[in-house]
Design a protein around this motif. Structure first.
Motif: not given
Length: 291
Positions: A94-102, A106-113, A254-261
């Motif tokens: 649970x804690x690692x899922x929360x951390x990756x999501x948080x 940041x990663x999604x903001x960077x990827x969008x930019x 987290x970066x993998x999730x953002x790129x995958x999205x």
């Protein structure tokens, strides 16, 4: 017209952002893009990941004592603590899922930019203003709760939750959806093309888990040869080692999730075509998705 040529006949591969190529990617290219995203934003992502990984170690400490999981390896003992150890493992998931999501915020903001050809500095990336922090925390908490409950229920529900909900925070940040809509859209995106995004996410997790275990256990074995054999040193070595290993792994996932999205949107919604056209016209790429 080929999907990989722009409206002037040039190759879209030449119109790449700093880290996120504007085209559908293979699994290997997704990993390369995630590494590039992490490299370009290492200060903010790794610094935040280190703080969150340290908080996680503090949060798990009482549960480890309760389960008699001794440092530095925190493996189960021969004492009758199987139920307590199972709870410890579930809370860890649970804690690692929360951390990756948080970190995904940041990663999604960077990827969008990056899609707009910009690279944000650490201060800009870490700025809270206008970043929907409360909504991100709420979605992360929901994802963590589902991961923890799924793990404690023999892991099969965890597989579904991890595979389907990993894009929720990127959807919240990049697509501009609300918390509930972000969770629902994450499941929808991850289910497209035969659960492609979900399958890739579930493939990436054990790969990085193996890296974490190899580095963590290997590093602790080396340290055991030079550090005193005391409980204090074992606790310090275990805590520091797992913080370092998890810092890199959590930021990378987290970066993998953002790129995958973004790649899923390019593959199924034509985001790459929209982005290429906007950048040719010198316009900002509108990443928001209409409700």
């Amino acid at each position: 017209m080929s999907r990989f040529t722009d409206f002037g006949g040039r190759n879209v591969r030449s119109l790449m952002s700093n880290a996120v190529p504007l085209r559908p990617l293979t699994a290997g290219e997704l990993l390369d893009a995630a590494v590039g995203l992490l490299r370009n934003n290492a200060v903010a992502l790794l610094g935040s990941a280190a703080v969150l990984a340290a908080v996680e170690q503090l949060a798990l400490y009482p549960l480890r004592r309760y389960a008699i999981a001794m440092p530095p390896y925190y493996l189960p003992t021969y004492d009758d603590r199987s139920a307590q150890y199972w709870l410890l493992i579930a809370v860890g998931f649970a804690t690692e899922a929360v951390i990756i999501a948080l970190l995904g915020g940041l990663a999604a903001t960077a990827a969008g930019a990056a899609v707009n050809g910009r690279r944000l500095g650490p201060r800009t990336l870490l700025a809270w203003r206008g970043r929907r922090v409360l909504a991100t925390v709420l979605v992360a908490a929901v994802v963590g709760l589902i991961a923890g409950l799924g793990a404690i229920a023999c892991w099969l529900p965890w597989l579904a939750g991890y595979g389907l909900l990993g894009l929720a925070v990127p959807v919240l940040v990049v697509d501009g959806r609300g918390p509930l809509s972000a969770v629902a859209r994450s499941a929808a995106l991850a289910s497209r093309l035969g659960l492609r995004a979900a399958r890739l996410r579930l493939t990436g997790y054990p790969a990085w888990l193996a890296v974490r275990l190899a580095l963590g256990l290997g590093g602790l074995t080396v340290l055991s040869l030079v550090l005193p054999s005391t409980d204090t040193w074992a606790l310090v070595a275990g805590t520091v080692t797992w913080i370092m290993v998890n810092t890199v792994s959590y930021a990378m996932l987290a970066c993998l999730d953002s790129v995958l999205h973004l790649e899923t949107r390019m593959r199924t919604e034509g985001l790459d075509i929209v982005a290429v056209r906007a950048r040719q016209l010198g316009q900002q790429v509108d990443l928001a998705v209409p409700r």
